[in-house]
Each structure stands twice: as structure tokens, then as C-alpha cells.
Design a protein around this motif. Structure first.
Motif, short mmCIF file in Angstrom:
data_model
loop_
_atom_site.label_atom_id
_atom_site.label_comp_id
_atom_site.label_asym_id
_atom_site.label_seq_id
_atom_site.Cartn_x
_atom_site.Cartn_y
_atom_site.Cartn_z
N PRO A 470 0.83 -1.20 0.00
CA PRO A 470 0.00 0.00 0.00
C PRO A 470 0.87 1.26 0.00
CG PRO A 470 -0.66 -1.54 1.74
CD PRO A 470 0.65 -2.02 1.19
N SER A 471 0.27 2.36 -0.41
CA SER A 471 1.00 3.62 -0.36
C SER A 471 1.09 4.12 1.08
CB SER A 471 0.32 4.66 -1.25
OG SER A 471 -1.03 4.86 -0.85
N SER A 493 -4.56 5.91 3.06
CA SER A 493 -3.78 5.42 1.93
C SER A 493 -4.73 5.11 0.78
CB SER A 493 -3.01 4.17 2.33
OG SER A 493 -2.38 3.58 1.23
N THR A 494 -4.42 5.57 -0.40
CA THR A 494 -5.26 5.30 -1.58
C THR A 494 -4.43 4.61 -2.64
OG1 THR A 494 -4.77 7.51 -2.44
CG2 THR A 494 -6.78 7.27 -1.15
N ASP A 495 -4.78 3.38 -2.94
CA ASP A 495 -4.10 2.64 -3.99
C ASP A 495 -5.02 1.51 -4.44
OD1 ASP A 495 -3.90 0.65 -2.03
OD2 ASP A 495 -1.93 1.34 -1.42
N VAL A 497 -4.66 -1.70 -3.95
CA VAL A 497 -4.49 -2.93 -3.20
C VAL A 497 -5.66 -3.15 -2.24
CG1 VAL A 497 -3.01 -4.15 -1.58
CG2 VAL A 497 -1.99 -2.81 -3.41
N VAL A 499 -6.60 -1.08 1.32
CA VAL A 499 -6.08 -0.98 2.68
C VAL A 499 -7.16 -1.38 3.67
CG1 VAL A 499 -5.19 0.61 4.42
CG2 VAL A 499 -4.38 0.75 2.07
N ASP A 538 -2.72 -4.30 4.28
CA ASP A 538 -3.85 -4.80 3.51
C ASP A 538 -4.11 -6.27 3.85
OD1 ASP A 538 -2.05 -6.37 2.09
OD2 ASP A 538 -1.93 -5.00 0.40
N SER A 544 2.88 -0.94 4.26
CA SER A 544 3.49 0.21 3.60
C SER A 544 4.74 0.65 4.33
CB SER A 544 2.50 1.38 3.55
OG SER A 544 2.40 2.00 4.82
#
Length: 669
Positions: A470-471, A493-495, A497, A499, A538, A544
Motif C-alpha cells: 500500500p502507499s 492510503s489510496t491505492d 491494493v 487498505v 492490507d 506500507s
């Protein structure tokens, strides 16, 4: 306390590199590059086509299409090449020789991108002196050492020094299962005999290989379940340093250390993140499974070992590798949360992802799974100083035979590989070894199938989304601050995957977890500075990197503890770096609890990282605070704690002239 060495075997490593999609070029000499700090950074790694062919053949024999697809994802992963006897150099019935693999690596190398070949040096005289499954061909005698030098190390060095291969980076794992045996098994007669040959053999290998600029030496350092106890860890670091000091280049001859090749210890115990925690007043590390070992996993052990190595004189640039080839422990038996039991052993057994009956059960353990895929500079473990996750032991290669199998390789039958054996070393429990296993290093297909089924992170297909971390959380802020608590918030966190939660750390200690972007840390001390970071995680177990640190000082007043303190400071400097060592003594008649040491640097020195305390720096002022619940959180009257740090300077490096602890000025000396 049972501290049994485990087994190693076969090998593997690196950042995923597809076999079929690599652009090829004519294998020719490449220009030599400078020796770099981390050979894995920005590099791909060699995929052994022989091992990949075994995986493809296994995929063709399974009836489950989904399982076959996962196997074909795994076959693109890099694994190490093992030189496990003299004949392996030129090639034998088990596989092609060293030049074959180096030539294939030249074909896999992409223009403009470095490529690492993971190579295992593994043929010491009296090899594997404590166990039997991986005994070697050379006896622990002067004649055996002479053959090791002239018939084994010298030919390998000659091949690696060929200018044809100078464009490859060779990461050499030096003699798994060797020096650690001299720490825990020095009373065993065969290890006593082998000890001088281990020391001299490792020294010779380091000297010959370090002389080749594109070779990087990583010494085997066992794993958390072998050396994690302090009375093992500190002597191990000293032994490593003693052997390395005898080499021609000293500490420069070693680029780092590699752990977990000889066992299956998890990378992390996510539901047991702090071995200092207590349950009903009992330290959780006192549970039967951990036997007071402070290192529950490889993240713990590499951070622990790194600090000990630096204290012994190794440079701050020393890197760590963790073999994650079969320490995933996934499948239906994997816990999903921390136990709610109030019984200590039940709490541990229901929380730990390591599903073995005992940490000493090293041989082909049932229930194991493939772990993190190889990758360089993994984030989320700042204290470990990781160069890479690697696969030194190739998944699917046996640890040892489950029955006696005659052979001409020097390998013997070890009852720890026998699934019917009740072992006194494991608390009179069955070994938990897999049945029908072949000799060590041979292809063990049923075990490989189990490793793929139990992989964690799960194998998600050709794009391997499970490898994506994750970011980093951002915008960490402090809300309400009181005498004993701090409210924190941060940006999600925004990605792609997904979170599922966040872990909040106070210094290096886990303060707690949150499913949302807020958390309140309680149980703090008034008028005390704390540093917080946040990491996203995640469902696949990826973590991260840490967020930016936030320093917060609680409100209120505290009365300095009675009495006085003394600080002895020393520094070991080199170029623009140095190691600072401090001895903090409580010279009062009362305990010094939750201490906070401060001092100022006069020449712009900067603290990089430290140990045995939480370190921070604001301008010239450096602060070291006790870690809550740690062994040195309270200093008894007359007692001394050793703390230290690595730092940088630009020329002048004067020692601090004043120290204070919790508001009191200390004497110096």
C-alpha cells in the motif's frame, strides 16, 4: 531451553524476472561497474531455468487448473544456484555447472539494468556438524580444508573473475548453517572438530570472492528461532566480527548477512507484534513456543542483529537479506486476529502464524507456504536495513530424507526429517516433517504443491497484485494532547491494493492498530516527548513504508526522580560517519523509571539510527527515551544501560559536553 539449528538446502532469490519475455542479446563481456552499497537496488535477478523447468513439469501434472496457474506464476521467480559440492562447479547429475548459469544470466540481462545472480557457497569441511541431512563431502581435517581451498573456492573464484561476467552482480551466500553452529552447538564433538575449519574456510572464501569487484558477500546468520536469545545473539555478532577481522579487507569484505535459509521462521508475526507485551503479568515471550526468545520473527531478528553488528564495528551500510521462499504460513490454519484467551500458551498458539509444533522443527515442515516474493529494498522494516527479500532455498527442494537413503554425497539420515519420530528436542513431540521426502536438495514435488497452496501472500496471478505494498499514509497530525494520552489523525492510503487497517508506532514500538484514520495513544507519561509513525496494511499482509514522523510532547509536569546519573560517551569515527556509544548509570538510591536522556552536539552532527532507546533530534539537541515496557525502561540503583547510535559528521566531531536525564544534570565519565 531448546535452541536447535535447523536445516538449509537448495536455493533461490530476487526480484521477479520472467523467463519468456526477456529481450536477449549476445553474451559478451560487459563493462565493469563500481561496487555499490545494495546490489539489488534497481536490479533484476537471475531465474534459474533448471528450477523453472521442474516447476513447469509439476504444473503439467496437477489436475487443478487454478493451482497449475499459480505454479506458472511462481516459476518466473528468481532462485539461487547452489554449489553444494565440488562437482557442482562443472555440472553433475543434479544440474548444470556454474558457467552454464552465468551464461544464461547474460542472456537474461536487459540492457541498462543490472542483474543479480544469487550463488550459494556451501561445501565447508565437516559441513553441517550438528545435524545429518546435509553433511558434505569434505572431512573436517587439514586435508579437507586444503581441498576446500584448491578444488572448490579457487575454481569458483576463477570463473567469477572471468571478464566475460564482470557485468553481472554476484551475490554470494556464504556457507549456510556454519558459523551459527559454533554458537549453539559448541559442545557437540563434531562441531568442536569442525570449528577451526569453519573459521578458516569462511575467511578464505571471503578473501577470494571479495577480491572480485562484482561479487557481493553475504554471511549466513541463521534465523530468529536459532540465535534470537540474547545469550546467542551477542556471541554470534562477536563471532562474525572476529572471523571477518581476520580477512585481508576486514569489514569491507562483507556486504551483509542473510537469514532464514536454514528454517521457515515467519517474516512477521502480525498478531504478536511486540515480544515485550505481558498477559496477566507474564511476558508473552515466556510462553512455551518462544522460550523467552525476544525475536518472534525475521523482522525482529534482522533489526536485532544489525544493531549488534554495528556495535561490533561493522559499517552502517551493512545490508540484510531475508529468505522468504517458504515462510508464508498461509492456508486455512492461518490466524486472522489476536487471541482473546487469558491462558498464556493458548494466547500464543492461537495468535502465531507459525503453525509448527516447535520452532526447532526444521525439516520439510507440514503446513508451510511460499512467503513474500523476491524484491529489492522492501519497505516497512526500517530497523532491519533490508537489501532484499530473496529465495535462497528454492521452493520444492527437500531439507532431508524422511528415511535412510544410501548416497555418495555424504548426506545421512536425520531423525528430525522422520515424520514418525517423537523428538526430545521438540518437547517429546512428533517432528511434523513431511513423509516420503528425498535427499536434501532433491526435487520434492508434493511439498512444492503444499507450499504453493499455502502461499502467503496468496499467489494472485501473473500480475502478482499481492506483491504491491500500500502507499504511505500522509498528513499525520496530533489532536487532543493531555498528560497521559495523544489523539492522532492521518490521511488514508489510496491505492489499488485495498487498505484494511493501520498500525501506529510510538518510536519503534507498536502502540496499536486502527481500522480508521484515527487513533488515541494512552498510558503515556506527562511532559514527555514521543514520536509517532503510521503504516497501512492490507488483507494480503503487505505493509506500507512508515509515514512521516510526528513528534508530540504531552502536557503536565513531572518531578525528576531523586538521585543522580553518570554518562560515559565514546565515538568511533570513519570518513563522515561515526558510532556513538553511551553508558548511562543510575548513581542514585532510587530506580530511574521511564528515563529521558538529552544532550547537544556542537558541530552539526546528525543521528541516523540508534538502538536500545527511542532516538530523535531537533536541531543540535538529541533525545534518547526509554522504550515503554522494555528491559531497560527502569534503571535500578547502581545499574548501567548501554545505548548507542550511528551518525554523520562533516569534519569536527567533538563529544557532547553536558548530559541530562529527566531534568537532572549528569556527571560525565
Amino acid at each position: 531451553m531448546s535452541k536447535i539449528p535447523k536445516r538449509l538446502l537448495a536455493a533461490s532469490t530476487a526480484v521477479a524476472t520472467a523467463l519468456v519475455a526477456l529481450p536477449l542479446f549476445t553474451p559478451s563481456a560487459s563493462a565493469a561497474e563500481p561496487h555499490v552499497d545494495n546490489p539489488y537496488a534497481g536490479a533484476t535477478q537471475y531465474v534459474n531455468p533448471t528450477w523453472a523447468a521442474s516447476v513447469e513439469a509439476a504444473a503439467g501434472r496437477v489436475s487443478d487448473p487454478a493451482l497449475a496457474a499459480k505454479m506458472r506464476v511462481i516459476k518466473t521467480q528468481p532462485t539461487a544456484v547452489w554449489m553444494d559440492r565440488i562437482s557442482a562447479i562443472t555440472g553433475n547429475a543434479d544440474g548444470s555447472g556454474l558457467r552454464f548459469h552465468l551464461d544464461k544470466a547474460l542472456l537474461q540481462k536487459q540492457a541498462g539494468t543490472p542483474l543479480v545472480v544469487n550463488l550459494v557457497i556451501y561445501d565447508l569441511p565437516g559441513r553441517d556438524c550438528y545435524a545429518l541431512a546435509s553433511n558434505g563431502e569434505l572431512p573436517a581435517t587439514a586435508a579437507g580444508l586444503a581441498r576446500y581451498k584448491t578444488e572448490y573456492i579457487d575454481p569458483i573464484a576463477t570463473i567469477l573473475a572471468d571478464s566475460k561476467y564482470e557485468g553481472l552482480r554476484i551475490a554470494a551466500t556464504i556457507e549456510p548453517d556454519s558459523l551459527p553452529n559454533l554458537i549453539t552447538n559448541s559442545s557437540h564433538p563434531e562441531c568442536q572438530v569442525a570449528a577451526p575449519y569453519y573459521r578458516e574456510g569462511v575467511k578464505y572464501a571471503l578473501d577470494k570472492l571479495h577480491a572480485i569487484p562484482n561479487v557481493y558477500n553475504y554471511i549466513d546468520a541463521a534465523h530468529s528461532g536459532w540465535l534470537g536469545w540474547e545469550n546467542n545473539a551477542t556471541p554470534a555478532a562477536k563471532l562474525f566480527a572476529d572471523v571477518v577481522r581476520t580477512t585481508q579487507a576486514g569489514f569491507a569484505s562483507v556486504d551483509g548477512f542473510v537469514t532464514n535459509t536454514a528454517n521457515t521462521t515467519p517474516l512477521e508475526e502480525p498478531y504478536l507484534p511486540n515480544s515485550s507485551l505481558t498477559l496477566n503479568g507474564n511476558p508473552i515471550r515466556s510462553a512455551k513456543f518462544y522460550e523467552w526468545n525476544v525475536d518472534f520473527d525475521e523482522a525482529d531478528w534482522t533489526a536485532h542483529l544489525y544493531n549488534l553488528l554495528i556495535a561490533e564495528g561493522f559499517p552502517a551500510s551493512t545490508g540484510m537479506l531475508i529468505d522468504t521462499s517458504r515462510n508464508g504460513w498461509g492456508g486455512a490454519a492461518r490466524p486472522t486476529a489476536t487471541s482473546t484467551s487469558t491462558d498464556l500458551n493458548t494466547y500464543i498458539n492461537e495468535s502465531r502464524v507459525d503453525r509448527r509444533v516447535h520452532r526447532g522443527a526444521w525439516c520439510n515442515p507440514l503446513g508451510a507456504g511460499i512467503g513474500e516474493r523476491p524484491r529489492s529494498t522492501p519497505t516497512g522494516y526500517p530497523g532491519s536495513h533490508l537489501d532484499a527479500f530473496v529465495w535462497i532455498k528454492p521452493p520444492g527442494e527437500s531439507d532431508g530424507a524422511s528415511t535412510d537413503i544410501p548416497n555418495n554425497e555424504g548426506k545421512r539420515f536425520d531423525r528430525m526429517c522422520d515424520p514418525t519420530f517423537v523428538s526430545p528436542k521438540l518437547g517429546n513431540q512428533l517432528t511434523g516433517a513431511s513423509p516420503d521426502a528425498p535427499l536434501s536438495g532433491k526435487w520434492f514435488e508434493s511439498q512444492f504443491v503444499e507450499l504453493v497452496r499455502n502461499a502467503y501472500p496468496v499467489i494472485g496471478g501473473s500480475t502478482s497484485p499481492d506483491q504491491t505494498a500500500p502507499s504511505v499514509p500522509s498528513g499525520l497530525q496530533a489532536g487532543t494532547i493531555s498528560n497521559t494520552s495523544v489523539s492522532l489523525t492521518w490521511t488514508a492510503s489510496t491505492d489499488n491494493v485495498g487498505v484494511t487497517g493501520y498500525d501506529v508506532y510510538r518510536g519503534t514500538t507498536l502502540a496499536g492498530s486502527s481500522a480508521t484514520t484515527s487513533f488515541t495513544a494512552t498510558g503515556l507519561t506527562a511532559s514527555t516527548a514521543y514520536s509517532f509513525t503510521v503504516r497501512a496494511k492490507d488483507a494480503a499482509g503487505n505493509v506500507s513504508a512508515a509515514s512521516a514522523a510526528l513528534s508530540v510532547t504531552t502536557t503536565g509536569t513531572t518531578t525528576p526522580p531523586p538521585g543522580a546519573c553518570r554518562v560515559a560517551y565514546s565515538a568511533n569515527s570513519w570518513n563522515t560517519g561515526f558510532t556513538g556509544s553511551l553508558k548511562l548509570t543510575n548513581t542514585s538510591t532510587s530506580p530511574l523509571a521511564n528515563w529521558r536522556l538529552t544532550f547537544d552536539f556542537a558541530n552539526g552532527q546528525t543521528v541516523q539510527q540508534g538502538w536500545n532507546a527511542n532516538w530523535s533530534q531537533a536541531g543540535a539537541t538529541v533525545t534518547a527515551t526509554a522504550t515503554a515496557g522494555s528491559w531497560n525502561a527502569t534503571i535500578a540503583p547502581g545499574a548501567t544501560v548501554d545505548i548507542g547510535f550511528n551518525g554523520t559528521h562533516s569534519g569536527t566531531n567533538n563529544a557532547p559536553t553536558a548530559f541530562s536525564v529527566s531534568g537532572q544534570t549528569c556527571t560525565i565519565g
